[in-house]
Motif scaffolding. Sequence first.
Motif, short mmCIF file in Angstrom:
data_model
loop_
_atom_site.label_atom_id
_atom_site.label_comp_id
_atom_site.label_asym_id
_atom_site.label_seq_id
_atom_site.Cartn_x
_atom_site.Cartn_y
_atom_site.Cartn_z
N LEU A 621 0.86 -1.18 0.00
CA LEU A 621 0.00 0.00 0.00
C LEU A 621 0.90 1.23 0.00
O LEU A 621 1.56 1.52 0.99
N ASP A 622 0.94 1.93 -1.13
CA ASP A 622 1.82 3.09 -1.21
C ASP A 622 1.08 4.37 -0.87
O ASP A 622 -0.12 4.35 -0.52
N SER A 623 1.77 5.49 -0.96
CA SER A 623 1.19 6.77 -0.54
C SER A 623 -0.01 7.15 -1.41
O SER A 623 -1.00 7.68 -0.91
N THR A 624 0.07 6.87 -2.71
CA THR A 624 -1.06 7.18 -3.58
C THR A 624 -2.26 6.32 -3.24
O THR A 624 -3.40 6.80 -3.23
N GLY A 625 -2.01 5.06 -2.92
CA GLY A 625 -3.10 4.17 -2.56
C GLY A 625 -3.81 4.62 -1.29
O GLY A 625 -5.05 4.64 -1.23
N VAL A 626 -3.05 4.99 -0.27
CA VAL A 626 -3.68 5.38 0.98
C VAL A 626 -4.36 6.73 0.84
O VAL A 626 -5.43 6.98 1.43
N GLN A 627 -3.79 7.64 0.02
CA GLN A 627 -4.46 8.92 -0.21
C GLN A 627 -5.77 8.71 -0.96
O GLN A 627 -6.77 9.41 -0.70
N THR A 628 -5.78 7.76 -1.86
CA THR A 628 -7.03 7.44 -2.58
C THR A 628 -8.08 6.92 -1.61
O THR A 628 -9.27 7.25 -1.74
N LEU A 629 -7.68 6.10 -0.64
CA LEU A 629 -8.63 5.63 0.36
C LEU A 629 -9.18 6.79 1.19
O LEU A 629 -10.37 6.82 1.52
N LEU A 630 -8.31 7.73 1.53
CA LEU A 630 -8.77 8.90 2.28
C LEU A 630 -9.76 9.73 1.47
O LEU A 630 -10.80 10.17 1.99
N ASP A 631 -9.45 9.95 0.19
CA ASP A 631 -10.37 10.69 -0.67
C ASP A 631 -11.69 9.96 -0.83
O ASP A 631 -12.76 10.57 -0.82
N LEU A 632 -11.60 8.65 -0.96
CA LEU A 632 -12.82 7.85 -1.12
C LEU A 632 -13.66 7.89 0.15
O LEU A 632 -14.90 8.00 0.10
N ARG A 633 -13.00 7.83 1.29
CA ARG A 633 -13.75 7.90 2.56
C ARG A 633 -14.46 9.25 2.69
O ARG A 633 -15.63 9.31 3.10
#
Length: 789
Positions: A621-633
């Motif tokens: 899980l890279d930084s882009t992936g976790v930021q995408t989860l934050l945006d999705l949340r």
Amino acid sequence: MAEPILLEYEPLSHRQEATKIVRKIPNATKTYVAGLFPIVQWIHRYNLTWLVSDLIAGITVGIVVVPQGMGYAKIANLPPQYGLYSSFVGLCIYCFFGTSKDISIGPTAVMSLLVGQAVAHVTEVSDYTGPQVAVTLALISGVISIFIGLVRLGILVDFIPGPAIAGFMTGSAITITIGQWPNLFGLQGVDTHDAAYLIFGNFFKRLPTTHYDAIFGLLGLIWLYSVRWGTGYLTKKYPKYSRHLFFFNIMRNGILVIVGTLIAYLIQIGKASSPVSILKTVPSGFQAMGVPVVDTTLLGMVSGTLPSVVIILILEHVAIAKSFGRINNYKIKADQEIIAIGVANVIGSFFGAYPNTGSFSRTAIKARSGVRTPLAGVFSGLVVLLSLYALTPAFYYIPNAILSAVIIHAVADLASGPKFWKQLWLISPFEFFTFVAAILITFFTSVEYGIYVSVGLSIVSLLLRIARPRCAVLGRVPVYPSQSGQAPGTVSVNGSSTADSFGKKKTQGGTSGFEEDVHYIYVKKNHPSLHHLVEDAPQGVVIFRFDESLTYPNASFISDKVMHHIQDNFSSAVPISTKKGDRAWNDHRPLPKKGEVLETVQDNGPRLYAIVLDCSAVNHLDSTGVQTLLDLRLAIDRLTEREVEWHFASLASPAIRNTLITSGFGTQAGRGPRTGELLPVVPAHRDGPQTTIDHTSTEQDIGHIHIDMDEKKSMRDRDIERNMGSSEKPYDSESECSLYENVSDKLSYCPRASRGLPIDRYPFFHWDLEDAVRAASYTASRAIRNNLP
């Protein structure tokens, strides 16, 4: 209730990791240097028994490599002695650096074809000779291979799959076979440097001019295949003579060359010239020895061929070494093998050798001959040396048609048969397409382009699989425990199923959708076999499974998949606009008609309270992936106007867990600050939209959002500080986390802790998917029970 098993994770300290690495450097350096010379690990155990086995295997391979080497040199558009130079150096040098006892180094069909096409191209447009081109390719490709091996970049060969290799190998076999037809029939005026399809057409145009060479060539092929099939048949019928038959089979090439040479000599007696095309003068000894001269102009002319030469050099060798290592139960070191092949080519360039690598046919012969150590290659090299200094006068009368027959017979094994085609189509149509494309490109252009196309298609396939992974919405299939020896689902006498005899006691609240005696397996909702048994997830819960790591190439794709599913299947709390001016630009819902009551057009679908992610296949899980989860949340919370809980099941590593904690997924549901931008690509502008949405969070208003970008200390840091001082309880008080809400009854977020299932300090990380869904269903049932929005 049994004491729950609490998972403990040591904090990731980069300083400690760096200290460990530094301490390992001396031993690692010693091991690295010793590994460069594998011969020191076994040479002191060498004995007479090994010597006899190696001597037999070495001489056997030497008998095969002499005619093959001269034939392959002609494919490379070089004089025949250069094939012997390449054979000698590779065989003698490999034992000092190699880790495979079976592999035999020397000229190969595919490499010879590649070098031949490069020689033809350069010699047509310049004054450079074929040997100069070949030596330059050997030197530079050897240096590149040594560098790849020393820095341990052998992993690069793993990016090229088997079907791609099989594709250009099959295409090369077809090209070489067609290219040998003119020599087999003694045809003149056919340019064998052209593409295979042109040679094919010109061959049939010139077929009426066939010479006596065809008799030698066709009878030679009949002999070679008759001996192979005959010895195979006799081996099955008379197993006790299998070893004798094996060695007779191996000698078929040598016997053919000797007999053909003798006949060619006899028919020339009393004639000014031979009626068939013969090899003619082969210089004795090493006539091309010297320090290779690197001409920058020549280097620029062959630079386009160098990548394909290096690819073939490494791929062919490592693939063969690994294959025979598996067959004979030993492990090779791919990086060391790359070093070995690189050193063999660099030293070979001083002897006039052209690029050589592992040969499949000769390696198979060597393995079956009973070889015991890599030293057998030295004895094969001695046979080649004997041929260079003692047998070159006899080589004068070798018919070219005989060498063509030997080559065609050898390369036929490189082509993949119909069974391989059929199985590959059934397994992977795209890989089948890559395989066929490599064959066609090689046939109509050159092996160089065939390699590039097959490798390119393979990389594209890999990137597409990473960038567009499968993302499934899961349902559940109930599994009832058997009782009294009856299988699950057995129907009793009165017609009710076995499962009906169990007391189905609902969990507290009665709306979580779980029964204590029922377990579930989780599959795709559209599962091809179980779709009629699949039940929906508990009310207010949705379950997703990702089949790849969540990284920058696929993060946006996965986010869109999740968001679209939620938009299509769950209700939005955002009211429908009554005026066109108040309507959001991306709101596709129809405006209420004139006179229509607003409540009748509101979205009355199910409400979403919790999301469960099956992370068993997420290894990174890279930084882009976790930021995408934050945006999705954030987007989902705005859609539902409540804070939807996220539960993560089967986290693959502590590193992923630490990333999720850092991003705020360990502290949800009003228990900590919310992070909007973890690593913003474009920093927030002071005059732009603000990221703080301030609502009052209470138990009755669980959905309100609080985001504070200026928070100085994250909840994760405070959690770690508290947890460092206590190993019994993750939180200081019951009010801090609903993990310990109603402690006297049960652990609401860890419903199976009493069964011995490990639990995490953070209530949103779960050991398995069943535990995560049960915890999420508790959230949904509590909200529904309390009539929360």
